[in-house]
Write an enzyme that holds these catalytic residues in place. Structure first.
Site, short mmCIF file in Angstrom:
data_model
loop_
_atom_site.label_atom_id
_atom_site.label_comp_id
_atom_site.label_asym_id
_atom_site.label_seq_id
_atom_site.Cartn_x
_atom_site.Cartn_y
_atom_site.Cartn_z
N ASP A 67 0.72 -0.97 0.05
CA ASP A 67 0.06 0.07 -0.14
C ASP A 67 0.82 1.28 0.03
OD1 ASP A 67 1.02 -0.47 2.41
OD2 ASP A 67 -1.15 -1.05 3.60
N ASP A 136 -7.37 -2.91 14.38
CA ASP A 136 -8.78 -3.08 14.03
C ASP A 136 -8.75 -4.20 13.18
OD1 ASP A 136 -7.82 -1.87 11.78
OD2 ASP A 136 -9.17 -0.49 11.40
N HIS A 138 -7.07 -4.87 10.13
CA HIS A 138 -6.94 -4.77 8.96
C HIS A 138 -5.87 -5.48 8.50
CE1 HIS A 138 -4.82 -0.53 9.65
NE2 HIS A 138 -3.91 -1.48 9.34
N GLU A 143 -9.67 -2.05 5.49
CA GLU A 143 -10.41 -1.67 6.69
C GLU A 143 -11.50 -2.71 6.95
OE1 GLU A 143 -8.71 -0.23 8.84
OE2 GLU A 143 -7.97 1.57 8.17
C1 F6R Z 1 1.64 -1.66 6.21
C2 F6R Z 1 0.08 -2.23 6.19
C3 F6R Z 1 -0.68 -2.12 7.35
C4 F6R Z 1 0.07 -2.50 8.70
C5 F6R Z 1 -0.62 -2.35 10.00
C6 F6R Z 1 0.17 -2.61 11.16
O1 F6R Z 1 1.71 -1.64 4.74
O2 F6R Z 1 -0.40 -2.66 5.25
O3 F6R Z 1 -1.81 -3.33 7.46
O4 F6R Z 1 0.90 -3.53 8.61
O5 F6R Z 1 -1.09 -1.25 9.90
O6 F6R Z 1 1.02 -1.51 11.47
P1 F6R Z 1 2.17 -1.43 12.29
O7 F6R Z 1 3.17 -2.57 11.84
O8 F6R Z 1 2.78 -0.02 12.14
O9 F6R Z 1 1.45 -1.40 13.63
#
Ligand code: F6R
Length: 262
Positions: A67, A136, A138, A143
């Site tokens: 992403d 959450d 995702h 989401e």
């Molecule tokens: C990042 C992504 C997100 C993160 C998630 C956890 O490329 O796709 O799904 O893996 O938001 O973020 P952290 O690792 O910062 O807790």
């Protein structure tokens, strides 16, 4: 899902790095799906070490990132382009043309997203996808309520995600972009193998719901229960709300040595 619980995030990350390294050694032309955020940092550090000290060769690897924020230039310090360059790519020997990250500044988002899916397909599909999990639930930026069939597209970030990610923007929620381009859940599920990581107590509820709860669009990561080859590496804190923690430890400890990563 295979749940692998380690004492610390360091131990989990080293174990996950061994899985990635084995994939690359077995198929030097592997296509890797990569994630950003805090979670994979130790995994990337270990891959860099393996590259420097144990000749792990990325010269024929192709990568696709999950992403990118819409509206951030590639050289913006909080862009995922900058993150990946800083934390992995500039330290290993992967040629730039083999790196793919969604373009948050593209003038035509739907066309870009279609092209991204096509490039993944043309590369032969993703062999191994690295994932974190949002508080959450995702995966990528899919989401809650994202379609399980979704492919790469624009998404609006949910409020908990914007609040979680404000830490990368000097704590200012208003500076966090509201939109992103993300691979879809269908894109992620098409990967041949998935390596998911979760560390810290803040992820414990999402981990328990994803692993042991019902498969539901409200908890996107729960779809991985349907993936044929998904490994979920968690430290003790992230695993603390799992009802069957002892069961996963027992199953893992009973595996033959050569099948163990941790
Ligand atoms: C990042 C992504 C997100 C993160 C998630 C956890 O490329 O796709 O799904 O893996 O938001 O973020 P952290 O690792 O910062 O807790």
């Amino acid at each position: 899902m295979e749940v692998i619980i380690s004492e610390t995030a360091e131990a989990s990350s080293s174990a996950a790095a061994r899985v990635v390294a084995r994939q690359v050694r077995e198929n030097p032309e592997s296509v890797l799906g990569l994630a950003t955020g805090s979670t994979p940092l130790k995994l990337y550090r270990e891959l860099i070490r393996l590259h420097r000290e144990e000749d792990l060769d990325f010269s024929r690897v192709t990568t696709f990132n999950l992403d990118e924020y819409v509206g951030l230039e590639n050289d913006h310090p909080q862009s995922y382009h900058a993150f990946m360059h800083e934390n992995l790519f500039r330290h290993i020997n992967i040629p730039a043309p083999q790196i793919h990250i969604p373009d948050g500044m593209t003038p035509d988002i739907p066309m870009f997203c279609e092209g991204y899916e096509r490039r993944i397909a043309d590369a032969g599909g993703i062999d191994l996808q690295v994932l974190g999990i949002g508080s959450d639930g995702h995966i990528g930026f899919n989401e809650p309520t994202s379609s399980f069939a979704s492919r790469t597209r624009i998404k609006t970030l949910a409020q908990p995600t914007v609040e979680d990610n404000a830490r990368f923007f000097d704590g200012e929620v208003s500076r966090v972009p509201r939109h992103c381009i993300t691979m879809g859940i269908g894109t992620i599920m098409s990967a041949r193998r998935v390596v998911m990581l979760a560390f810290g107590e803040g992820k414990a509820a999402a981990v328990a719901a994803a692993v042991e709860g019902p498969v539901a669009a409200l908890m996107p990561a729960s779809i991985l229960q349907h993936h044929p080859d998904a490994k979920f590496f968690a430290d003790e804190a992230a695993a603390s709300q799992l009802k069957l923690g002892d069961y996963y430890r027992w199953v893992y400890a009973g595996k033959p040595e050569w099948q163990r990563d941790a």
